[in-house]
Scaffold this motif. Structure first.
Motif, PDB file in Angstrom:
ATOM      1  N   UNK A   1     -10.687 -65.296  36.138  1.00 34.06           N
ATOM      2  CA  UNK A   1     -10.572 -64.233  35.120  1.00 34.06           C
ATOM      3  C   UNK A   1     -11.050 -62.896  35.670  1.00 34.06           C
ATOM      4  N   UNK A   2     -12.165 -62.920  36.392  1.00 33.71           N
ATOM      5  CA  UNK A   2     -12.686 -61.674  36.952  1.00 33.71           C
ATOM      6  C   UNK A   2     -11.747 -61.118  38.019  1.00 33.71           C
ATOM      7  N   UNK A   3     -11.182 -61.981  38.848  1.00 33.09           N
ATOM      8  CA  UNK A   3     -10.219 -61.518  39.862  1.00 33.09           C
ATOM      9  C   UNK A   3      -8.982 -60.921  39.189  1.00 33.09           C
ATOM     10  N   UNK A   4      -8.496 -61.566  38.126  1.00 32.82           N
ATOM     11  CA  UNK A   4      -7.357 -61.022  37.385  1.00 32.82           C
ATOM     12  C   UNK A   4      -7.669 -59.667  36.768  1.00 32.82           C
ATOM     13  N   UNK A   5      -8.879 -59.517  36.250  1.00 33.27           N
ATOM     14  CA  UNK A   5      -9.288 -58.232  35.669  1.00 33.27           C
ATOM     15  C   UNK A   5      -9.329 -57.142  36.732  1.00 33.27           C
ATOM     16  N   UNK A   6      -9.837 -57.473  37.902  1.00 32.32           N
ATOM     17  CA  UNK A   6      -9.874 -56.486  38.987  1.00 32.32           C
ATOM     18  C   UNK A   6      -8.467 -56.053  39.385  1.00 32.32           C
ATOM     19  N   UNK A   7      -7.544 -57.004  39.432  1.00 32.12           N
ATOM     20  CA  UNK A   7      -6.156 -56.677  39.773  1.00 32.12           C
ATOM     21  C   UNK A   7      -5.546 -55.778  38.695  1.00 32.12           C
ATOM     22  N   UNK A   8      -5.781 -56.108  37.430  1.00 35.55           N
ATOM     23  CA  UNK A   8      -5.230 -55.300  36.344  1.00 35.55           C
ATOM     24  C   UNK A   8      -5.816 -53.883  36.327  1.00 35.55           C
ATOM     25  N   UNK A   9      -7.088 -53.759  36.640  1.00 36.04           N
ATOM     26  CA  UNK A   9      -7.694 -52.421  36.694  1.00 36.04           C
ATOM     27  C   UNK A   9      -7.066 -51.614  37.826  1.00 36.04           C
ATOM     28  N   UNK A  10      -6.831 -52.260  38.970  1.00 34.69           N
ATOM     29  CA  UNK A  10      -6.172 -51.559  40.080  1.00 34.69           C
ATOM     30  C   UNK A  10      -4.760 -51.133  39.685  1.00 34.69           C
ATOM     31  N   UNK A  11      -4.034 -51.998  38.987  1.00 34.32           N
ATOM     32  CA  UNK A  11      -2.699 -51.639  38.505  1.00 34.32           C
ATOM     33  C   UNK A  11      -2.796 -50.489  37.508  1.00 34.32           C
ATOM     34  N   UNK A  12      -3.811 -50.538  36.651  1.00 33.34           N
ATOM     35  CA  UNK A  12      -4.020 -49.469  35.667  1.00 33.34           C
ATOM     36  C   UNK A  12      -4.246 -48.117  36.327  1.00 33.34           C
ATOM     37  N   UNK A  13      -4.913 -48.102  37.464  1.00 34.99           N
ATOM     38  CA  UNK A  13      -5.107 -46.837  38.192  1.00 34.99           C
ATOM     39  C   UNK A  13      -3.762 -46.200  38.521  1.00 34.99           C
TER      40      UNK A  13
ATOM     41  N   UNK B   1     -14.033 -48.698  31.924  1.00 39.55           N
ATOM     42  CA  UNK B   1     -14.250 -47.758  30.812  1.00 39.55           C
ATOM     43  C   UNK B   1     -14.366 -46.321  31.318  1.00 39.55           C
ATOM     44  N   UNK B   2     -15.041 -46.142  32.421  1.00 39.09           N
ATOM     45  CA  UNK B   2     -15.177 -44.791  32.980  1.00 39.09           C
ATOM     46  C   UNK B   2     -13.807 -44.247  33.393  1.00 39.09           C
ATOM     47  N   UNK B   3     -12.969 -45.098  33.974  1.00 42.18           N
ATOM     48  CA  UNK B   3     -11.652 -44.617  34.390  1.00 42.18           C
ATOM     49  C   UNK B   3     -10.766 -44.321  33.186  1.00 42.18           C
ATOM     50  N   UNK B   4     -10.845 -45.133  32.162  1.00 41.17           N
ATOM     51  CA  UNK B   4     -10.067 -44.858  30.951  1.00 41.17           C
ATOM     52  C   UNK B   4     -10.492 -43.510  30.363  1.00 41.17           C
TER      53      UNK B   4
ATOM     54  N   UNK C   1      -8.741 -37.689  29.646  1.00 40.96           N
ATOM     55  CA  UNK C   1      -8.988 -36.253  29.752  1.00 40.96           C
ATOM     56  C   UNK C   1      -8.148 -35.548  30.792  1.00 40.96           C
ATOM     57  N   UNK C   2      -7.774 -36.228  31.857  1.00 37.43           N
ATOM     58  CA  UNK C   2      -7.155 -35.527  32.979  1.00 37.43           C
ATOM     59  C   UNK C   2      -5.711 -35.939  33.257  1.00 37.43           C
ATOM     60  N   UNK C   3      -5.209 -36.927  32.556  1.00 32.09           N
ATOM     61  CA  UNK C   3      -3.862 -37.413  32.854  1.00 32.09           C
ATOM     62  C   UNK C   3      -3.027 -37.524  31.576  1.00 32.09           C
ATOM     63  N   UNK C   4      -1.725 -37.568  31.789  1.00 33.54           N
ATOM     64  CA  UNK C   4      -0.792 -37.822  30.689  1.00 33.54           C
ATOM     65  C   UNK C   4      -0.600 -39.336  30.662  1.00 33.54           C
ATOM     66  N   UNK C   5      -1.313 -40.003  29.766  1.00 34.90           N
ATOM     67  CA  UNK C   5      -1.425 -41.456  29.789  1.00 34.90           C
ATOM     68  C   UNK C   5      -0.287 -42.097  28.983  1.00 34.90           C
ATOM     69  N   UNK C   6       0.503 -42.983  29.618  1.00 32.30           N
ATOM     70  CA  UNK C   6       1.538 -43.702  28.867  1.00 32.30           C
ATOM     71  C   UNK C   6       0.923 -44.863  28.074  1.00 32.30           C
TER      72      UNK C   6
ATOM     73  N   UNK D   1      -0.896 -46.794  36.995  1.00 35.14           N
ATOM     74  CA  UNK D   1      -0.071 -46.568  35.805  1.00 35.14           C
ATOM     75  C   UNK D   1      -0.654 -45.513  34.868  1.00 35.14           C
ATOM     76  N   UNK D   2      -1.679 -44.840  35.296  1.00 38.42           N
ATOM     77  CA  UNK D   2      -2.361 -43.917  34.375  1.00 38.42           C
ATOM     78  C   UNK D   2      -1.610 -42.610  34.163  1.00 38.42           C
ATOM     79  N   UNK D   3      -0.484 -42.415  34.799  1.00 41.19           N
ATOM     80  CA  UNK D   3       0.343 -41.241  34.546  1.00 41.19           C
ATOM     81  C   UNK D   3       0.004 -40.071  35.441  1.00 41.19           C
ATOM     82  N   UNK D   4       0.827 -39.014  35.340  1.00 40.62           N
ATOM     83  CA  UNK D   4       0.613 -37.827  36.184  1.00 40.62           C
ATOM     84  C   UNK D   4      -0.551 -36.984  35.671  1.00 40.62           C
TER      85      UNK D   4
END
Length: 190
Positions: A97-109, A32-35, A40-45, A111-114
């Motif tokens: 499930x928790x391991x999958x969530x951690x992987x998805x959050x890392x991928x989200x980092x 949530x903090x990263x989202x 605020x700081x990135x152009x999010x796709x 994919x968060x855009x420029x």
């Protein structure tokens, strides 16, 4: 195997599941903090939201599965059945499930855009160029205005010259007659 040993082994599983639930809550807070930062700081796709939403759902599923596993192990223990297989499936699902969530959050980092800064810098550069163009245009208008003012002044002078007659040649003024005084014979001018 002694009942005490079985109870201790099930207790370890329950403790581990509780710790995974705490880790899932911390992971949710980080996500949530990263989202919030990314908005605020990135152009999010749009796909960033899909990935982070899926991570949130996996975290929620991990917490629910851990709770179900704890409940199954506790209920079996209440019936004096301290079996490690009770809740094992849920505990495994919780960890996966928790391991999958951690992987998805890392991928989200990734994919968060420029960053938005380059766009801001580009806009600033564009505004500076537009300002420079406007300044040059104003200067050219000023030079045209001064040229027009000079032409207007010349036209006024020509009009004045055309409207006023040429100066007449001066005519000599006649001198005033001289009167003679009666007594002394000196001349007195009027």
């Amino acid at each position: 195997m002694a009942v005490e040993d079985q109870r201790a082994a099930v207790g370890f599983s329950i403790t581990l599941s509780g710790q995974l639930i705490a880790a899932a809550m911390a992971t949710l807070a980080v996500g949530c903090a990263y989202v919030s930062y990314a908005l605020g700081a990135r152009v999010v796709p749009f796909y960033f939201f899909l990935v982070m939403g899926a991570a949130g759902l996996l975290i929620f599923a991990s917490i629910v599965k851990g709770g179900k596993g704890i409940t199954k192990a506790r209920n079996a223990g209440f019936n004096a059945n301290w079996d490690l297989n009770e809740g094992k499936k849920e505990f495994n699902s919780q960890a996966i499930s928790l391991a999958g969530a951690l992987i998805l959050i890392a991928v989200g980092f990734f994919l968060s855009g420029p960053n938005k800064e380059p766009r801001t810098e580009q806009k600033l550069e564009s505004l500076c160029q537009q300002t420079e163009m406007l300044r040059k245009e104003i200067e050219s208008h000023r030079s045209l205005d001064s040229a027009a003012t000079g032409i207007e002044n010349e036209i006024r002078q020509i009009r004045l010259q055309l409207q006023t007659p040429p100066p007449a040649t001066p005519t000599p003024t006649p001198e005033a007659p001289v009167k003679k005084s009666r007594k002394d014979g000196k001349h007195k001018e009027n």
